[in-house]
Design a protein around this motif. Structure first.
Motif, PDB file in Angstrom:
ATOM      1  N   VAL A 131      -0.994 -25.098 -44.482  1.00 27.93           N
ATOM      2  CA  VAL A 131      -0.998 -25.507 -45.627  1.00 27.93           C
ATOM      3  C   VAL A 131      -1.235 -24.640 -46.939  1.00 27.93           C
ATOM      4  O   VAL A 131      -1.570 -23.494 -46.608  1.00 27.93           O
ATOM      5  CB  VAL A 131      -2.297 -26.533 -45.968  1.00 27.93           C
ATOM      6  CG1 VAL A 131      -3.599 -25.635 -45.377  1.00 27.93           C
ATOM      7  CG2 VAL A 131      -2.671 -27.093 -47.176  1.00 27.93           C
ATOM      8  N   LEU A 132      -0.572 -24.931 -47.653  1.00 28.51           N
ATOM      9  CA  LEU A 132      -0.548 -24.016 -49.040  1.00 28.51           C
ATOM     10  C   LEU A 132      -1.675 -24.253 -50.001  1.00 28.51           C
ATOM     11  O   LEU A 132      -1.910 -25.408 -50.426  1.00 28.51           O
ATOM     12  CB  LEU A 132       0.923 -24.120 -50.037  1.00 28.51           C
ATOM     13  CG  LEU A 132       0.972 -23.046 -50.945  1.00 28.51           C
ATOM     14  CD1 LEU A 132       1.349 -21.886 -50.323  1.00 28.51           C
ATOM     15  CD2 LEU A 132       2.225 -23.785 -51.860  1.00 28.51           C
ATOM     16  N   THR A 133      -2.382 -23.385 -50.046  1.00 31.52           N
ATOM     17  CA  THR A 133      -3.679 -23.491 -50.920  1.00 31.52           C
ATOM     18  C   THR A 133      -3.629 -22.703 -52.321  1.00 31.52           C
ATOM     19  O   THR A 133      -2.677 -21.729 -52.460  1.00 31.52           O
ATOM     20  CB  THR A 133      -5.026 -23.221 -50.001  1.00 31.52           C
ATOM     21  OG1 THR A 133      -5.166 -21.654 -50.130  1.00 31.52           O
ATOM     22  CG2 THR A 133      -4.858 -23.871 -48.665  1.00 31.52           C
ATOM     23  N   ALA A 134      -4.502 -22.735 -53.149  1.00 35.68           N
ATOM     24  CA  ALA A 134      -4.793 -22.114 -54.291  1.00 35.68           C
ATOM     25  C   ALA A 134      -6.086 -21.784 -54.725  1.00 35.68           C
ATOM     26  O   ALA A 134      -7.068 -22.789 -54.338  1.00 35.68           O
ATOM     27  CB  ALA A 134      -4.169 -23.026 -55.494  1.00 35.68           C
ATOM     28  N   HIS A 135      -6.734 -20.940 -55.306  1.00 32.77           N
ATOM     29  CA  HIS A 135      -7.922 -20.812 -55.909  1.00 32.77           C
ATOM     30  C   HIS A 135      -7.994 -21.268 -57.185  1.00 32.77           C
ATOM     31  O   HIS A 135      -7.277 -20.713 -58.016  1.00 32.77           O
ATOM     32  CB  HIS A 135      -8.339 -19.172 -55.749  1.00 32.77           C
ATOM     33  CG  HIS A 135     -10.019 -19.105 -56.478  1.00 32.77           C
ATOM     34  ND1 HIS A 135     -11.043 -19.246 -55.746  1.00 32.77           N
ATOM     35  CD2 HIS A 135     -10.283 -18.775 -57.610  1.00 32.77           C
ATOM     36  CE1 HIS A 135     -12.114 -18.832 -56.236  1.00 32.77           C
ATOM     37  NE2 HIS A 135     -11.468 -18.706 -57.447  1.00 32.77           N
ATOM     38  N   MET A 136      -8.901 -22.108 -57.635  1.00 33.80           N
ATOM     39  CA  MET A 136      -9.002 -22.456 -59.010  1.00 33.80           C
ATOM     40  C   MET A 136     -10.341 -22.654 -59.438  1.00 33.80           C
ATOM     41  O   MET A 136     -11.375 -23.120 -58.782  1.00 33.80           O
ATOM     42  CB  MET A 136      -8.342 -24.119 -59.086  1.00 33.80           C
ATOM     43  CG  MET A 136      -7.104 -24.066 -58.792  1.00 33.80           C
ATOM     44  SD  MET A 136      -6.374 -25.802 -59.189  1.00 33.80           S
ATOM     45  CE  MET A 136      -4.749 -25.563 -58.830  1.00 33.80           C
ATOM     46  N   GLU A 137     -10.454 -22.161 -60.602  1.00 30.16           N
ATOM     47  CA  GLU A 137     -11.927 -22.014 -61.267  1.00 30.16           C
ATOM     48  C   GLU A 137     -12.475 -23.366 -61.272  1.00 30.16           C
ATOM     49  O   GLU A 137     -13.595 -23.689 -61.298  1.00 30.16           O
ATOM     50  CB  GLU A 137     -11.866 -21.045 -62.496  1.00 30.16           C
ATOM     51  CG  GLU A 137     -11.616 -19.766 -62.430  1.00 30.16           C
ATOM     52  CD  GLU A 137     -12.583 -18.986 -61.272  1.00 30.16           C
ATOM     53  OE1 GLU A 137     -13.825 -19.458 -61.569  1.00 30.16           O
ATOM     54  OE2 GLU A 137     -12.206 -17.987 -60.718  1.00 30.16           O
ATOM     55  N   ASP A 138     -11.709 -24.233 -61.877  1.00 30.36           N
ATOM     56  CA  ASP A 138     -12.152 -25.771 -61.929  1.00 30.36           C
ATOM     57  C   ASP A 138     -11.147 -26.532 -60.964  1.00 30.36           C
ATOM     58  O   ASP A 138      -9.976 -26.912 -61.311  1.00 30.36           O
ATOM     59  CB  ASP A 138     -11.671 -26.252 -63.534  1.00 30.36           C
ATOM     60  CG  ASP A 138     -12.335 -27.517 -63.666  1.00 30.36           C
ATOM     61  OD1 ASP A 138     -12.848 -28.105 -62.701  1.00 30.36           O
ATOM     62  OD2 ASP A 138     -11.916 -28.199 -64.679  1.00 30.36           O
ATOM     63  N   PRO A 139     -11.824 -26.787 -59.828  1.00 31.45           N
ATOM     64  CA  PRO A 139     -11.054 -27.598 -58.744  1.00 31.45           C
ATOM     65  C   PRO A 139     -11.167 -29.110 -59.010  1.00 31.45           C
ATOM     66  O   PRO A 139     -10.403 -29.651 -58.000  1.00 31.45           O
ATOM     67  CB  PRO A 139     -11.870 -27.120 -57.548  1.00 31.45           C
ATOM     68  CG  PRO A 139     -13.279 -26.927 -58.068  1.00 31.45           C
ATOM     69  CD  PRO A 139     -13.235 -26.329 -59.536  1.00 31.45           C
ATOM     70  N   THR A 140     -11.626 -29.556 -60.042  1.00 31.98           N
ATOM     71  CA  THR A 140     -11.772 -30.885 -60.171  1.00 31.98           C
ATOM     72  C   THR A 140     -10.491 -31.912 -59.976  1.00 31.98           C
ATOM     73  O   THR A 140      -9.470 -31.394 -60.589  1.00 31.98           O
ATOM     74  CB  THR A 140     -12.220 -31.409 -61.615  1.00 31.98           C
ATOM     75  OG1 THR A 140     -13.517 -30.665 -61.625  1.00 31.98           O
ATOM     76  CG2 THR A 140     -12.630 -32.766 -61.693  1.00 31.98           C
ATOM     77  N   GLY A 141     -10.589 -32.847 -59.023  1.00 31.12           N
ATOM     78  CA  GLY A 141      -9.471 -33.411 -58.916  1.00 31.12           C
ATOM     79  C   GLY A 141      -8.598 -33.159 -57.561  1.00 31.12           C
ATOM     80  O   GLY A 141      -7.940 -33.912 -57.089  1.00 31.12           O
ATOM     81  N   TYR A 142      -8.844 -32.142 -57.021  1.00 31.20           N
ATOM     82  CA  TYR A 142      -8.088 -31.594 -55.699  1.00 31.20           C
ATOM     83  C   TYR A 142      -8.987 -31.731 -54.537  1.00 31.20           C
ATOM     84  O   TYR A 142     -10.141 -31.585 -54.568  1.00 31.20           O
ATOM     85  CB  TYR A 142      -7.795 -30.275 -56.026  1.00 31.20           C
ATOM     86  CG  TYR A 142      -6.986 -29.808 -57.056  1.00 31.20           C
ATOM     87  CD1 TYR A 142      -5.434 -29.531 -56.753  1.00 31.20           C
ATOM     88  CD2 TYR A 142      -7.040 -29.543 -58.375  1.00 31.20           C
ATOM     89  CE1 TYR A 142      -4.278 -29.613 -57.475  1.00 31.20           C
ATOM     90  CE2 TYR A 142      -6.027 -29.361 -59.413  1.00 31.20           C
ATOM     91  CZ  TYR A 142      -4.746 -29.282 -58.932  1.00 31.20           C
ATOM     92  OH  TYR A 142      -3.853 -28.920 -59.707  1.00 31.20           O
ATOM     93  N   GLY A 143      -8.433 -31.758 -53.404  1.00 29.80           N
ATOM     94  CA  GLY A 143      -9.001 -31.687 -52.145  1.00 29.80           C
ATOM     95  C   GLY A 143      -9.520 -30.402 -51.940  1.00 29.80           C
ATOM     96  O   GLY A 143      -8.882 -29.356 -52.165  1.00 29.80           O
TER      97      GLY A 143
END
Length: 464
Positions: A131-143
């Motif tokens: 799986v391709l993932t990402a680091h997000m400071e605001d992960p709202t809405g994502y699995g």
């Protein structure tokens, strides 16, 4: 089906209600192309065969728009989640046993290099799922990506189903996967929809792979911008800005000059030669090809044109579906409509409009002229205010002006009419008949002068 190394499935069935549009979301344009064309392009660059496009909302319109692309279409008639969408592609991939790349039709910013890295990791690790993932400071809405103490991926949890601790995680699922087939379809066939959204989650395949003792890998993006999905008009504008920035940066690295890249708008696929300078407000669209050493702008619009070397297109000019030869000056405020062909060394000046006009080398129309449905030879000079009158209200006719003709100002050619080579047309003429070569043609009424007329009229008014 013959076994293939890599196949792709692109999910493009969603309605996109937040776009507030009658147009299917994946057909909204980005840098001159429908949004879904970008993941399709990635699949083509990676050599995916086959590529399956899962359509749903506006299915017929998507099929029509992508009819010339090398892909298969399957329809998801009920919107039951991503797992169900991929399962709909199962029949089209019956017998396939290679790697399966899953892309999203509303994620247009991924780079080919990123997916090559994902594929390399997947194959090196012999993973069932990557799986391709990402680091997000605001992960709202994502699995959220759930890992064990050793850092191995254990599951992907959708936000609505996540615990408080899981919601605190910042590594998120981008929705981009590589699966081993037919494993993924075997899992999907047994999926349930016992979750907060009542949908078949594609993310459940990750937990199934772990339970089966298979390897699950994850590649985290270095630039989370690549994973941005487009769900509304604001995000569409953000994606547009990113794509145009990438296009302009690539052009500048190739030798194209830009005074203000943020105010220069070039579609994906446009080709421009080195030492061409684009001034602010320039808009270049479609399959345009521009040579080297040109100066374009400011505030010029070019749409699906071929432009040779050393052409100067000045402020406010508009060109569409036209060909421009080398060493030509256009504008300011010129309008080249479809079917215009300039051989080269031409001048099409202030407020000159052309349409289906073939204009020979060295011929000029410097200002205030309309040249439609016409053919000009070489070395023709068109005076100010000239019009080819090509339309009689029912049919359109052509005007032919042969080499080295000089046309005086304010001339009207009533087509069909042919002007022979080396002729001179007197200013103010209306030409209704063919003119032989080497001739002078004019049609002015005799000038009449009545001396003292104004004085007599003034006296009459005073006495009246």
């Amino acid at each position: 089906m013959e076994q293939q190394t890599l196949a792709a499935v692109i999910l493009a069935a969603g309605q996109g209600t937040r776009m507030k549009s009658s147009r299917p979301k994946v057909l909204h344009p980005l840098a001159g192309r429908p949004m879904v064309a970008f993941p399709l392009g990635l699949a083509e660059e990676l050599g995916c065969d086959p590529t399956v496009l899962v359509v749903g909302h506006g299915a017929d319109r998507v099929r029509e728009a992508m009819a010339e692309r090398n892909c298969l279409f399957v329809e998801q008639r009920q919107q039951l989640g991503t797992g169900h969408a991929l399962l709909c592609a199962g029949e089209a991939l019956a017998g396939f046993s290679g790697d399966l790349l899953l892309l999203c039709g509303d994620v247009p910013l991924l780079r080919t290099a990123t997916l090559r890295g994902l594929l390399d990791l997947h194959r090196r690790q012999q993973a069932l799922v990557t799986v391709l993932t990402a680091h997000m400071e605001d992960p709202t809405g994502y699995g959220r990506i759930v890992r064990d103490a050793e850092g191995s991926v254990q599951a992907i949890v959708e936000e609505k189903d996540a615990s408080e601790a899981q919601r605190a995680l910042h590594e998120v699922n981008t929705g981009i996967y590589l699966f081993r087939a037919p494993f993924v379809f075997e899992v999907l066939a047994g999926l349930g929809c016992d979750n907060a959204q009542g949908e078949y989650y594609l993310t459940d395949v990750v937990a199934a792979a772990v339970d089966a003792g298979g390897r699950v890998c994850a590649l985290q993006l270095t630039d989370a911008e690549e994973a941005m999905g487009v769900n509304d008009r604001r995000q569409l504008a953000v994606a547009e800005a990113v794509l145009r920035r990438r296009i302009n940066e690539a052009l500048m690295r190739s030798g194209v000059g830009m005074t203000d890249p943020q105010a220069t708008y070039v579609d994906a696929g446009v080709e421009i030669g080195p030492d061409t300078q684009l001034l602010p407000g320039t808009v270049i669209r479609g399959a345009t090809r521009i040579g080297a050493g040109c100066t374009i702008g400011p505030h010029v619009v070019i749409d699906n044109c071929r432009i040779a070397d050393n052409v100067r297109i000045k402020a406010g000019s508009v060109l569409a579906e036209s060909e421009v030869g080398p060493e030509t000056d256009i504008g300011p405020m010129a309008h080249l409509r479809p079917g215009t062909v300039l051989a080269g060394e031409n001048k099409i000046g202030n407020f000159v409009e052309t349409k289906k006009a073939q204009i020979g080398r060295g011929s000029k129309a410097s200002h205030l002229t309309y040249l439609g449905d016409c053919e000009l030879g070489t070395g023709v000079n068109i005076g100010c205010g000239t019009i080819t009158c090509n339309y009689d209200g029912v049919n359109k006719y052509r005007t032919v002006i042969e080499d080295d003709v000089f046309v005086g100002s304010d001339t009207q050619f009533i087509a069909p009419v042919t002007i022979g080579r080396n002729s001179l047309i007197g200013a103010g003429s209306t030409i209704t008949k063919d003119v032989p070569p080497d001739s002078l043609a004019l049609s002015r009424a005799e000038q009449k002068v009545i001396e003292g007329w104004r004085l007599r009229r003034r006296k009459k008014r005073k006495n009246g």
